[in-house]
Design a protein around this motif. Structure first.
Motif, PDB file in Angstrom:
ATOM      1  N   PHE A   1       0.839  -1.190   0.000  1.00 31.13           N
ATOM      2  CA  PHE A   1       0.000   0.000   0.000  1.00 31.13           C
ATOM      3  C   PHE A   1       0.876   1.243   0.000  1.00 31.13           C
ATOM      4  N   GLY A   2       0.267   2.315  -0.445  1.00 33.30           N
ATOM      5  CA  GLY A   2       0.873   3.627  -0.367  1.00 33.30           C
ATOM      6  C   GLY A   2      -0.104   4.556   0.328  1.00 33.30           C
ATOM      7  N   VAL A   3       0.378   5.325   1.281  1.00 34.65           N
ATOM      8  CA  VAL A   3      -0.460   6.267   2.006  1.00 34.65           C
ATOM      9  C   VAL A   3       0.222   7.627   2.002  1.00 34.65           C
ATOM     10  N   ALA A   4      -0.534   8.639   1.571  1.00 38.28           N
ATOM     11  CA  ALA A   4      -0.054  10.015   1.638  1.00 38.28           C
ATOM     12  C   ALA A   4      -0.414  10.566   3.014  1.00 38.28           C
ATOM     13  N   VAL A   5       0.554  11.212   3.656  1.00 43.23           N
ATOM     14  CA  VAL A   5       0.353  11.777   4.988  1.00 43.23           C
ATOM     15  C   VAL A   5       0.603  13.281   4.912  1.00 43.23           C
ATOM     16  N   VAL A   6      -0.350  14.046   5.452  1.00 42.84           N
ATOM     17  CA  VAL A   6      -0.251  15.501   5.430  1.00 42.84           C
ATOM     18  C   VAL A   6      -0.397  16.014   6.861  1.00 42.84           C
ATOM     19  N   ARG A   7       0.486  16.922   7.246  1.00 45.73           N
ATOM     20  CA  ARG A   7       0.395  17.600   8.547  1.00 45.73           C
ATOM     21  C   ARG A   7       0.163  19.071   8.255  1.00 45.73           C
TER      22      ARG A   7
ATOM     23  N   MET B   1       4.492   9.333  15.766  1.00 44.43           N
ATOM     24  CA  MET B   1       4.245  10.685  15.266  1.00 44.43           C
ATOM     25  C   MET B   1       2.842  11.194  15.591  1.00 44.43           C
ATOM     26  N   GLY B   2       1.935  10.290  15.975  1.00 48.12           N
ATOM     27  CA  GLY B   2       0.600  10.715  16.378  1.00 48.12           C
ATOM     28  C   GLY B   2      -0.483  10.617  15.326  1.00 48.12           C
ATOM     29  N   PHE B   3      -0.265   9.825  14.254  1.00 48.14           N
ATOM     30  CA  PHE B   3      -1.323   9.669  13.260  1.00 48.14           C
ATOM     31  C   PHE B   3      -1.734   8.213  13.063  1.00 48.14           C
ATOM     32  N   ALA B   4      -1.587   7.405  14.101  1.00 53.08           N
ATOM     33  CA  ALA B   4      -1.922   5.975  14.006  1.00 53.08           C
ATOM     34  C   ALA B   4      -3.397   5.757  13.660  1.00 53.08           C
ATOM     35  N   ASP B   5      -4.304   6.518  14.256  1.00 50.89           N
ATOM     36  CA  ASP B   5      -5.734   6.341  13.973  1.00 50.89           C
ATOM     37  C   ASP B   5      -6.061   6.697  12.524  1.00 50.89           C
TER      38      ASP B   5
ATOM     39  N   ALA C   1      -4.700   3.891  10.344  1.00 42.13           N
ATOM     40  CA  ALA C   1      -5.524   2.697  10.494  1.00 42.13           C
ATOM     41  C   ALA C   1      -6.830   2.827   9.710  1.00 42.13           C
ATOM     42  N   ALA C   2      -7.434   4.010   9.700  1.00 44.10           N
ATOM     43  CA  ALA C   2      -8.679   4.234   8.959  1.00 44.10           C
ATOM     44  C   ALA C   2      -8.468   4.010   7.466  1.00 44.10           C
TER      45      ALA C   2
ATOM     46  N   LEU D   1      -6.029   2.180   6.069  1.00 36.23           N
ATOM     47  CA  LEU D   1      -5.728   0.759   5.849  1.00 36.23           C
ATOM     48  C   LEU D   1      -6.989  -0.095   5.945  1.00 36.23           C
ATOM     49  N   ASP D   2      -7.916   0.278   6.810  1.00 39.73           N
ATOM     50  CA  ASP D   2      -9.203  -0.427   6.879  1.00 39.73           C
ATOM     51  C   ASP D   2      -9.959  -0.296   5.566  1.00 39.73           C
ATOM     52  N   ARG D   3      -9.962   0.917   5.001  1.00 37.19           N
ATOM     53  CA  ARG D   3     -10.635   1.122   3.706  1.00 37.19           C
ATOM     54  C   ARG D   3      -9.974   0.311   2.599  1.00 37.19           C
ATOM     55  N   LEU D   4      -8.677   0.075   2.731  1.00 40.55           N
ATOM     56  CA  LEU D   4      -7.937  -0.702   1.721  1.00 40.55           C
ATOM     57  C   LEU D   4      -7.970  -2.212   2.014  1.00 40.55           C
ATOM     58  N   ASP D   5      -8.711  -2.598   3.065  1.00 38.58           N
ATOM     59  CA  ASP D   5      -8.761  -4.007   3.498  1.00 38.58           C
ATOM     60  C   ASP D   5      -7.381  -4.561   3.826  1.00 38.58           C
ATOM     61  N   ARG D   6      -6.586  -3.787   4.554  1.00 40.00           N
ATOM     62  CA  ARG D   6      -5.234  -4.207   4.937  1.00 40.00           C
ATOM     63  C   ARG D   6      -5.185  -4.514   6.420  1.00 40.00           C
TER      64      ARG D   6
END
Length: 173
Positions: free
Chosen positions: A19-25, A158-162, A165-166, A168-173
């Motif tokens: 999977f690839g996830v983009a993270v924005v702060r 870093m504080g973005f685990a939730d 996880a959301a 990854l749940d949508r990606l069925d991971r």
């Protein structure tokens, strides 16, 4: 007799699992979103997708390749910063070899063949937004963890685990 075309599903064979996830702060808040599957095959595709987010805050991508290794991609005006969790993956994965090339890592493939896994790149690429390079180094050194577990640890630190996880749940991971 004409040439036969390969079935459409064969066109995606060269995209690894993961999977690839983009993270924005931005404005003190974390936001995560799934990246296109092409990001798992090409760092150029990953960089382009991340740059298109056009955030005033920090933007980076977490790429899990086959749960074997991960790449952190952080585009910046001065050039993209990268971290490859296992340089020896370049023997088997084109995206890892591309990462080493972009990092100008001068590694002999014969030496990689017998080497224990080791990271290559910028361990401090997330230091300014909450993950000290020493902590990132400890996470990478935990070779008993799969890449997705290591990325989960990064997200917790870093504080973005939730948020991760959301997605990854949508990606069925």
């Amino acid at each position: 007799m004409g040439a036969q075309r390969a079935p459409a599903k064969d066109q995606a064979v060269d995209i690894p699992d993961g999977f690839g996830v983009a993270v924005v702060r931005e404005d003190g808040k974390w936001r995560c979103s799934p990246m296109r599957r092409a990001a798992l095959r090409s760092l150029t595709a990953a960089e382009t997708e991340l740059r298109e987010l056009r955030s005033a805050g920090a933007v980076f991508g977490l790429l899990d390749i086959d749960d074997e290794f991960f790449i952190i991609v952080r585009p910046a005006p001065s050039g993209t910063r990268l971290l490859l969790s296992d340089a020896t993956a370049a023997l088997d994965y084109d995206i890892a070899a591309e990462a080493l090339e972009k990092l100008d890592a001068d590694l002999d493939p014969d030496e990689l063949d017998d080497a224990e896994p080791f990271e290559e790149g910028d361990l401090s690429l997330l230091a300014d937004i909450g993950l000290h390079e020493d902590v990132l180094g400890v996470i990478i050194a935990e070779t008993d963890l799969y890449a997705d577990e290591q990325l989960g640890r990064i997200a917790r630190e870093m504080g973005f685990a939730d948020e991760l996880a959301a997605v990854l749940d949508r990606l069925d991971r």
